[in-house]
Write an enzyme that holds these catalytic residues in place. Structure first.
Site, mmCIF file in Angstrom:
data_model
loop_
_atom_site.group_PDB
_atom_site.id
_atom_site.type_symbol
_atom_site.label_atom_id
_atom_site.label_comp_id
_atom_site.label_asym_id
_atom_site.label_seq_id
_atom_site.Cartn_x
_atom_site.Cartn_y
_atom_site.Cartn_z
ATOM 1 N N ARG A 1 -91.683 28.353 42.500
ATOM 2 C CA ARG A 1 -92.684 29.460 42.379
ATOM 3 C C ARG A 1 -93.033 30.004 43.642
ATOM 4 N NH1 ARG A 1 -92.416 29.023 37.451
ATOM 5 N NH2 ARG A 1 -94.102 28.560 36.237
ATOM 6 N N HIS B 1 -88.094 37.029 38.046
ATOM 7 C CA HIS B 1 -88.538 35.618 37.326
ATOM 8 C C HIS B 1 -87.797 35.518 36.051
ATOM 9 C CE1 HIS B 1 -92.172 32.640 36.996
ATOM 10 N NE2 HIS B 1 -91.193 32.225 36.275
#
Ligand SMILES: NC(=O)c1ccc[n+]([C@@H]2O[C@H](COP(=O)([O-])OP(=O)(O)OC[C@H]3O[C@@H](n4cnc5c(N)ncnc54)[C@H](OP(=O)(O)O)[C@@H]3O)[C@@H](O)[C@H]2O)c1
Length: 310
Positions: free
Chosen positions: A225, A273
């Site tokens: 993340r 992502h």
């Protein structure tokens, strides 16, 4: 059983998910978006992120099922505390994450990050290739994804180290825990791959203090993340030559703002992502299993331990 399923994601197709769920349930109700008729009848919420209005209006909710392997994007503080939450573990996601890790590790192992820079400068520089046995890779996080990545890289011949919260045994992989274990490992790694969950303990773990222990010239792959990394400290570590290059898939703010220095940085590759996603065709089996568990009042598979944060 006729579950009322609520669905919310700006990344996943509700139509594909509705069709996938139809392979698992003879009859079910499916609601999407902000406007839901009879919200008190919703049994299960399948979500990537929370809808603007949150989930509070679903007063009889039995389970929240994340469409991601991580749950921090759901803003756990906004979730109804009494409703169990499960993350998604899925073969298609795992396969894609392993593929991304291998691709990024080979990118650095075979010095493509340098060839990419040199090719833009029309500069022919011979950098001799090496065998995978000459490269040491450290994996931060040895869970569902990290363990698969570690084993796969080991099979490719890399020297593989892995770090987790509790001790792990993986054939051919040297594992460690704790701050001292992390630092000892980082000193040896040519490439570091982060695949930790985002928790209070792991937020900003990749900052100045930890970069100081990286082997000089190591490369970083972040597929965990964004907030695991302190962006300014990473840029400083790159400028100082501690880190030679980075492949980054996740960012503190997504989409990565146009003015962010990672864009166009000659030593940083940005991917959007996109390391892995769960395909409804495979993930629906896990999701349907958890819908059945929720309807039967049973504990969910991959239920998140809220105190632990993952
Ligand atoms: N980029 C993408 O597209 C993408 C896609 C999917 C997932 N992800 C990220 O990948 C993460 C990992 O997924 P997963 O399914 O592998 O999770 P998981 O099965 O829960 O594994 C998490 C691993 O991290 C370790 N860990 C947690 N807190 C730690 C700490 N404080 N110190 C050291 N190790 C710690 C755990 O240790 P223990 O084994 O001791 O519990 C475990 O090995 C997700 O949370 C998400 O952030 C990214």
């Amino acid at each position: 059983m006729k579950p009322h399923i609520y669905f919310n994601s700006h990344l996943d197709s509700p139509d594909e998910w509705r069709a996938a769920l139809a392979t698992q349930f003879d009859d079910f109700e499916f609601s999407v978006g902000e406007e839901v008729a009879a919200p008190e009848t919703v049994d299960v919420a399948i979500v990537w992120m929370l809808p603007d209005g949150g989930l509070e209006r679903f007063v009889n909710l039995r389970a929240i099922l994340s469409l991601g392997a991580g749950i921090n994007q759901l803003d756990p503080a906004r979730l109804p505390a009494h409703v169990p939450l499960a993350r998604l573990v899925d073969v298609s996601l795992t396969r894609m994450m392993v593929d991304y890790a291998r691709l990024a590790v080979y990118r650095h192992h075979r010095k493509f990050h340098l060839f990419e820079q040199r090719s833009r400068e029309r500069c022919w520089i011979y950098m001799p290739p090496t065998l995978t046995t000459a490269t040491t890779v450290g994996i931060l996080g040895l869970g569902e994804l990290g363990a698969e990545i570690a084993v796969s890289l080991r099979h490719e011949g890399f020297n593989v180290f892995g770090w987790s919260r509790t001790p792990k045994q993986l054939e051919g992989v040297a594992t460690s825990t704790g701050r001292d274990g992390l630092i000892e490992m980082l000193k040896l790694c040519d490439i570091v791959v982060n695949v930790l969950p985002l928790t209070a303990q792991t937020r900003h773990i990749l900052g100045r203090d930890v970069f100081a222990h990286f082997k000089r010239g190591a490369c970083l792959v972040n597929m965990g993340r964004g907030p695991h990394v302190v962006d300014a400290d990473l840029l400083d570590a790159i400028d100082a030559g501690i880190i030679e290059a980075a492949t980054l898939d996740v960012f503190t703010v997504e989409p990565l703002p146009e003015a962010h220095p990672f864009w166009n940085h000659p030593k940083v590759l940005v991917t959007a992502h996109a390391a892995g996603t769960s395909l409804p065709a495979t993930a629906v089996v896990t999701i349907a299993g958890n819908i059945r568990r929720a309807m039967a009042g049973q504990r969910l598979s991959q239920q998140v331990d809220m105190a632990r944060g993952y």
